[in-house]
Motif scaffolding. Sequence first.
Motif, PDB file in Angstrom:
ATOM      1  N   VAL A   1       0.830  -1.205   0.000  1.00 11.97           N
ATOM      2  CA  VAL A   1       0.000   0.000   0.000  1.00 11.97           C
ATOM      3  C   VAL A   1       0.865   1.255   0.000  1.00 11.97           C
ATOM      4  CG1 VAL A   1      -1.698   1.334   1.294  1.00 11.97           C
ATOM      5  CG2 VAL A   1      -1.950  -1.139   1.097  1.00 11.97           C
ATOM      6  N   SER A   2       1.840   1.321   0.894  1.00 16.43           N
ATOM      7  CA  SER A   2       2.698   2.509   0.944  1.00 16.43           C
ATOM      8  C   SER A   2       3.550   2.645  -0.317  1.00 16.43           C
ATOM      9  CB  SER A   2       3.585   2.449   2.187  1.00 16.43           C
ATOM     10  OG  SER A   2       4.389   1.282   2.187  1.00 16.43           O
ATOM     11  N   ASP A   3       3.983   1.511  -0.878  1.00 11.73           N
ATOM     12  CA  ASP A   3       4.778   1.557  -2.103  1.00 11.73           C
ATOM     13  C   ASP A   3       3.998   2.170  -3.258  1.00 11.73           C
ATOM     14  OD1 ASP A   3       6.848   0.379  -0.752  1.00 11.73           O
ATOM     15  OD2 ASP A   3       6.489  -1.638  -1.535  1.00 11.73           O
ATOM     16  N   LEU A   4       2.773   1.669  -3.463  1.00 10.68           N
ATOM     17  CA  LEU A   4       1.972   2.168  -4.589  1.00 10.68           C
ATOM     18  C   LEU A   4       1.384   3.549  -4.306  1.00 10.68           C
ATOM     19  CD1 LEU A   4       1.445   0.705  -7.316  1.00 10.68           C
ATOM     20  CD2 LEU A   4       2.393  -0.744  -5.536  1.00 10.68           C
ATOM     21  N   ALA A   5       1.160   3.858  -3.012  1.00  9.02           N
ATOM     22  CA  ALA A   5       0.630   5.180  -2.674  1.00  9.02           C
ATOM     23  C   ALA A   5       1.585   6.275  -3.108  1.00  9.02           C
ATOM     24  CB  ALA A   5       0.361   5.271  -1.172  1.00  9.02           C
ATOM     25  N   ALA A   6       2.876   5.982  -3.081  1.00  8.34           N
ATOM     26  CA  ALA A   6       3.873   6.968  -3.494  1.00  8.34           C
ATOM     27  C   ALA A   6       3.802   7.275  -4.982  1.00  8.34           C
ATOM     28  CB  ALA A   6       5.276   6.471  -3.133  1.00  8.34           C
ATOM     29  N   MET A   7       3.160   6.397  -5.749  1.00  4.77           N
ATOM     30  CA  MET A   7       3.078   6.598  -7.200  1.00  4.77           C
ATOM     31  C   MET A   7       1.770   7.250  -7.636  1.00  4.77           C
ATOM     32  SD  MET A   7       6.025   5.445  -7.696  1.00  4.77           S
ATOM     33  CE  MET A   7       6.096   5.714  -9.456  1.00  4.77           C
ATOM     34  N   VAL A   8       0.844   7.467  -6.692  1.00  2.69           N
ATOM     35  CA  VAL A   8      -0.435   8.095  -7.042  1.00  2.69           C
ATOM     36  C   VAL A   8      -0.187   9.545  -7.459  1.00  2.69           C
ATOM     37  CG1 VAL A   8      -2.706   8.779  -6.203  1.00  2.69           C
ATOM     38  CG2 VAL A   8      -1.712   6.602  -5.482  1.00  2.69           C
ATOM     39  N   SER A   9      -0.561   9.894  -8.673  1.00  2.15           N
ATOM     40  CA  SER A   9      -0.378  11.226  -9.251  1.00  2.15           C
ATOM     41  C   SER A   9       1.084  11.648  -9.282  1.00  2.15           C
ATOM     42  CB  SER A   9      -1.203  12.275  -8.491  1.00  2.15           C
ATOM     43  OG  SER A   9      -1.310  13.463  -9.250  1.00  2.15           O
ATOM     44  N   SER A  10       1.965  10.660  -9.337  1.00  5.52           N
ATOM     45  CA  SER A  10       3.385  10.978  -9.472  1.00  5.52           C
ATOM     46  C   SER A  10       3.727  11.179 -10.946  1.00  5.52           C
ATOM     47  CB  SER A  10       4.235   9.846  -8.888  1.00  5.52           C
ATOM     48  OG  SER A  10       5.600  10.011  -9.209  1.00  5.52           O
ATOM     49  N   THR A  11       4.587  12.144 -11.213  1.00  2.00           N
ATOM     50  CA  THR A  11       5.003  12.379 -12.598  1.00  2.00           C
ATOM     51  C   THR A  11       5.995  11.329 -13.076  1.00  2.00           C
ATOM     52  OG1 THR A  11       6.764  13.853 -11.822  1.00  2.00           O
ATOM     53  CG2 THR A  11       4.653  14.860 -12.401  1.00  2.00           C
ATOM     54  N   GLU A  12       6.586  10.582 -12.146  1.00  2.00           N
ATOM     55  CA  GLU A  12       7.560   9.562 -12.526  1.00  2.00           C
ATOM     56  C   GLU A  12       6.882   8.453 -13.321  1.00  2.00           C
ATOM     57  OE1 GLU A  12      11.550   8.805 -10.070  1.00  2.00           O
ATOM     58  OE2 GLU A  12       9.737   8.383  -8.916  1.00  2.00           O
ATOM     59  N   TYR A  13       7.338   8.272 -14.537  1.00  2.00           N
ATOM     60  CA  TYR A  13       6.890   7.205 -15.420  1.00  2.00           C
ATOM     61  C   TYR A  13       5.399   7.310 -15.754  1.00  2.00           C
ATOM     62  CZ  TYR A  13      11.065   5.839 -12.969  1.00  2.00           C
ATOM     63  OH  TYR A  13      12.299   5.859 -12.376  1.00  2.00           O
ATOM     64  N   ALA A  14       4.792   8.484 -15.501  1.00  2.00           N
ATOM     65  CA  ALA A  14       3.381   8.680 -15.850  1.00  2.00           C
ATOM     66  C   ALA A  14       3.242   8.787 -17.367  1.00  2.00           C
ATOM     67  CB  ALA A  14       2.848   9.941 -15.180  1.00  2.00           C
ATOM     68  N   ASP A  15       2.141   8.288 -17.903  1.00  2.00           N
ATOM     69  CA  ASP A  15       1.921   8.370 -19.349  1.00  2.00           C
ATOM     70  C   ASP A  15       0.544   8.921 -19.694  1.00  2.00           C
ATOM     71  OD1 ASP A  15       0.496   6.225 -18.432  1.00  2.00           O
ATOM     72  OD2 ASP A  15       1.612   4.719 -19.562  1.00  2.00           O
ATOM     73  N   ILE A  16      -0.156   9.497 -18.699  1.00  2.00           N
ATOM     74  CA  ILE A  16      -1.447  10.116 -18.970  1.00  2.00           C
ATOM     75  C   ILE A  16      -1.678  11.243 -17.968  1.00  2.00           C
ATOM     76  CG2 ILE A  16      -2.679   8.418 -17.554  1.00  2.00           C
ATOM     77  CD1 ILE A  16      -5.087   8.792 -19.421  1.00  2.00           C
TER      78      ILE A  16
ATOM     79  N   PHE B   1     -12.443  11.908  -7.420  1.00  2.00           N
ATOM     80  CA  PHE B   1     -11.689  11.121  -8.395  1.00  2.00           C
ATOM     81  C   PHE B   1     -10.258  10.876  -7.904  1.00  2.00           C
ATOM     82  CE2 PHE B   1      -9.011  10.485 -12.128  1.00  2.00           C
ATOM     83  CZ  PHE B   1      -9.709   9.460 -12.765  1.00  2.00           C
ATOM     84  N   ARG B   2      -9.689  11.825  -7.206  1.00  2.00           N
ATOM     85  CA  ARG B   2      -8.353  11.633  -6.649  1.00  2.00           C
ATOM     86  C   ARG B   2      -8.362  10.490  -5.618  1.00  2.00           C
ATOM     87  NH1 ARG B   2      -5.982  16.949  -4.231  1.00  2.00           N
ATOM     88  NH2 ARG B   2      -7.844  16.669  -2.953  1.00  2.00           N
ATOM     89  N   ASN B   3      -9.423  10.414  -4.819  1.00  2.00           N
ATOM     90  CA  ASN B   3      -9.547   9.317  -3.866  1.00  2.00           C
ATOM     91  C   ASN B   3      -9.764   7.975  -4.574  1.00  2.00           C
ATOM     92  OD1 ASN B   3      -9.247  10.973  -1.613  1.00  2.00           O
ATOM     93  ND2 ASN B   3     -11.441  11.435  -1.528  1.00  2.00           N
ATOM     94  N   VAL B   4     -10.513   8.023  -5.674  1.00  2.00           N
ATOM     95  CA  VAL B   4     -10.711   6.806  -6.476  1.00  2.00           C
ATOM     96  C   VAL B   4      -9.377   6.333  -7.032  1.00  2.00           C
ATOM     97  CG1 VAL B   4     -11.735   5.891  -8.594  1.00  2.00           C
ATOM     98  CG2 VAL B   4     -13.103   7.315  -7.058  1.00  2.00           C
ATOM     99  N   LEU B   5      -8.572   7.281  -7.514  1.00  2.00           N
ATOM    100  CA  LEU B   5      -7.258   6.937  -8.046  1.00  2.00           C
ATOM    101  C   LEU B   5      -6.400   6.270  -6.970  1.00  2.00           C
ATOM    102  CD1 LEU B   5      -6.002   7.388 -10.878  1.00  2.00           C
ATOM    103  CD2 LEU B   5      -4.760   9.325  -9.894  1.00  2.00           C
ATOM    104  N   TYR B   6      -6.469   6.770  -5.748  1.00  2.00           N
ATOM    105  CA  TYR B   6      -5.713   6.185  -4.639  1.00  2.00           C
ATOM    106  C   TYR B   6      -6.174   4.746  -4.390  1.00  2.00           C
ATOM    107  CZ  TYR B   6      -3.640   5.641   0.003  1.00  2.00           C
ATOM    108  OH  TYR B   6      -2.916   5.180   1.071  1.00  2.00           O
ATOM    109  N   PHE B   7      -7.481   4.510  -4.449  1.00  2.00           N
ATOM    110  CA  PHE B   7      -8.001   3.161  -4.238  1.00  2.00           C
ATOM    111  C   PHE B   7      -7.562   2.215  -5.354  1.00  2.00           C
ATOM    112  CE2 PHE B   7     -11.206  -0.113  -4.987  1.00  2.00           C
ATOM    113  CZ  PHE B   7     -11.249  -0.721  -3.745  1.00  2.00           C
ATOM    114  N   VAL B   8      -7.614   2.671  -6.605  1.00  2.00           N
ATOM    115  CA  VAL B   8      -7.228   1.833  -7.737  1.00  2.00           C
ATOM    116  C   VAL B   8      -5.764   1.402  -7.628  1.00  2.00           C
ATOM    117  CG1 VAL B   8      -6.862   1.830 -10.226  1.00  2.00           C
ATOM    118  CG2 VAL B   8      -8.984   2.732  -9.291  1.00  2.00           C
ATOM    119  N   TYR B   9      -4.919   2.301  -7.163  1.00  2.00           N
ATOM    120  CA  TYR B   9      -3.504   1.974  -7.031  1.00  2.00           C
ATOM    121  C   TYR B   9      -3.238   1.055  -5.841  1.00  2.00           C
ATOM    122  CZ  TYR B   9      -1.645   5.188 -10.588  1.00  2.00           C
ATOM    123  OH  TYR B   9      -1.326   5.795 -11.775  1.00  2.00           O
ATOM    124  N   THR B  10      -3.881   1.323  -4.710  1.00  2.00           N
ATOM    125  CA  THR B  10      -3.506   0.660  -3.452  1.00  2.00           C
ATOM    126  C   THR B  10      -4.515  -0.360  -2.941  1.00  2.00           C
ATOM    127  OG1 THR B  10      -4.581   2.322  -2.044  1.00  2.00           O
ATOM    128  CG2 THR B  10      -2.320   2.771  -2.778  1.00  2.00           C
TER     129      THR B  10
END
Length: 815
Positions: A620-635, A722-731
């Motif tokens: 959870v903490s690993d993927l949470a760090a990637m939520v809305s991160s510009t690193e390796y983002a493609d959209i 939607f930001r909270n939804v994104l967090y759920f989808v990742y983690t």
Amino acid sequence: MIGESHSLVAVDTGDIYAFGRGREGQLGTQSCRDSKSVPQLITALQNEYVLDVACGAMTSYAITASGSVYQWGLIQRNTSDSDAGEANTVTGTLTGLAEDQDQRTVEVDLESRQHQHNQANIRPGASRKLGDVVTQSTERWLLANDDADREYREELLAMGYRNEELEEAAQQRGVEYHGMLRVGCHRVVQTIPERIIKLSTMHVVSISAGYAHCMALTDTGGVYSSGYNDRGQLGIGHRISTADFTYVKKLESYFVVQIVCGQQHSLCRAVSRDRATEERITTGSDVGTEVFAWGNGILGQLGMGRRGTSKGRLVPTLIIDFCRTSGVSYLASGANFSVAVTTTGEVWSWGHAEYNQHGTGATAGTDYTDPYHFFTPRQVMLTTSDPVKDPVTKVLCGSNFSIAITRSGEAYSWGWGTYGCLGRGVGHHSSAPERISSLGLRSSERQVTHIAAGANHVLSIVSSANWHWAADNTDLLEDRKFVDAQIEFDGCDRVFYCHRVMLAARSNYFRGYLRSASMDSPAITFVRSAPADGDESASRKVTRVYLSGTAATAVTVAGLLEYIYTDKFHVPVQKCSQLEQLAAELGMTRLVVLARRARRRGTAFIDDNAMTHLSPSTYVSDLAAMVSSTEYADIMLQTSPYEVSNDSYTVGKNGSSIDSSSSLSQCKILYGHKCLLRRMSYFNSLFASTFKENSEESIAENGMLLFNLDGFAADGIDFASFRNVLYFVYTGSMDSPYGCDGKTDGLVESEEDGGYMSMLVAGNRLGIPTLAEKCEHLLYSHLTDYPENIENCLSFAQMYDLPRLERLCEQLQQA
């Protein structure tokens, strides 16, 4: 819960899944009566929020949030006057259980019997016909009168019951018999769950079922029973079967905490109503209680000793032995034996002993020299690793075996091990309780939280060290549509395609490696063909990740990626040493521990004390760090530009940077990774068809895909939601740190619950059923605490077409 050959699973989102034998309709899959080896959703109850389930031998039950009860399978029906063909009949089971698993009945025509009696008085010398003898004997057995009733009354008086109590009960039975003699009971197949109308006026919190009888416990501590009653298992003072749920009046002065059904006997834990009020005891509590038993006792399953047990007990009768203990905190029952757990963790067992159901160990065989040895409760010699800190809390029983659970989640089993039901291999029979080595924290990190036992099979729920949400990433491992990295190593021609966002999130080593690759070093970054959805001609920029050393093999790298993506560890024992070495080189400490523990379990001797402590999952903490991160983002997911008077956002239209001090045209923006967004059906379809990646209008200045979020707002999904939804989808976690922009007006008590309502809409609109179901569960908890919000929530459900939430609100209103 588990029946004779089928199982039901109620998940926390309110759905029910069924599998196993379905010939009698017990799976609830409408017209289909075939067996199912894979859990099937019971669609007929999709609009209900189910809290609990129960199984009889071939019957299933479900309790909804409002306290309503549904039943299906081989259920009981009363035979009406017109169906019976006779105005006055008494119907009951005479002996055993029929081969066709239905009830053998004998009809007693009362008018004919009275006519024969009158004729005998006119002709004093006339001999009684055999049929008259049979009918009178049958009636006496079903009504429990004359000699049988007298003997039963004498035994109850000897046990301390007052004579006036028995007289009052007898008078009450006389009032009831006029109607009950007209009732017959037979079983029919019901393939679709039907609501039990008889229980609709009360709030049922628990159901227990035996071979062909059932008991229901209400929130007020009352007990109702229904079904076969040939051995008095309904506890209503006679042996007449009935399909109607009948109140067990003998327990009227008690608050019943737990109910349990055996094959043809019943048990309950109960306290006085005064104590329940003073100590605020609720149903299901593990406080010390008294124990009552009734029904068939011919094998000692009532725990009352030898005298008179061949006739059983027709009403709940106190088991005196437990009055001398600290009190019973849990009850269970097998086919013809019973088990109790005291508040101090002692386990007591009584009843049928032929298959060593009582775990007597070295003293097994006592029942051969004294066949009535287990007609009273005997303590099971079960010793846990720490009886004081880790006592037994629950015991579950199958037909002829038992499984105990300790406070720490260890499991012990004993009894008859046919079909491997003891969890220690096929054909293993236990003469004493033994720990199930494949469960529990000491050896496998599988802490048992719940166990359900059927006739000859067992289901267990464990708290795994792995994060459950990650398991759905298995498909991502095999999907090459959005791969942007590949792992290579010496000695293997195979290329392992993967995703930079997953590698960077789960490993500091890979994160640093990929950051170096982003500097366009020709040694590690290049363009090559990456097959996507069968299109071998597709090309994409892929980062090459090279692993050196002897620890990198096809097996270990595959195991490494499976851990990174799914948080699971699946590597052959003989390869654990190599994976441990590879994980150490990559700095993945938790994977090192997993490999080390797996390697040690593969040896002949396991030293539990030497097992390295395993830290909780970091997924959870690993993927949470990637939520809305510009690193390796493609959209990029953004709103349309709007005027602002602050510098909260510094991204302009099409992803271009802007000077917030000189421009008022700004937009809210989130960054995403398409490989993870595909978990939403909406985006999965978008990427597969309608969304054109080569369209100039959909490409931002930084080269990312652009997606406008304005359309979601019209559907009730604002940017914060939607930001909270994104967090759920990742983690897979509902504990989003972002919060909400504001609460929904008038609908909820708190800002947090307002966010859940918006996320519920998003879960339905974006195709994330798990999110929608979790939000419904959280809203149910909120509504039970704040019933004043039910009406507003009902309006919300109707507005956004949420049928199950609407049904839930209606049920709570009725309750």
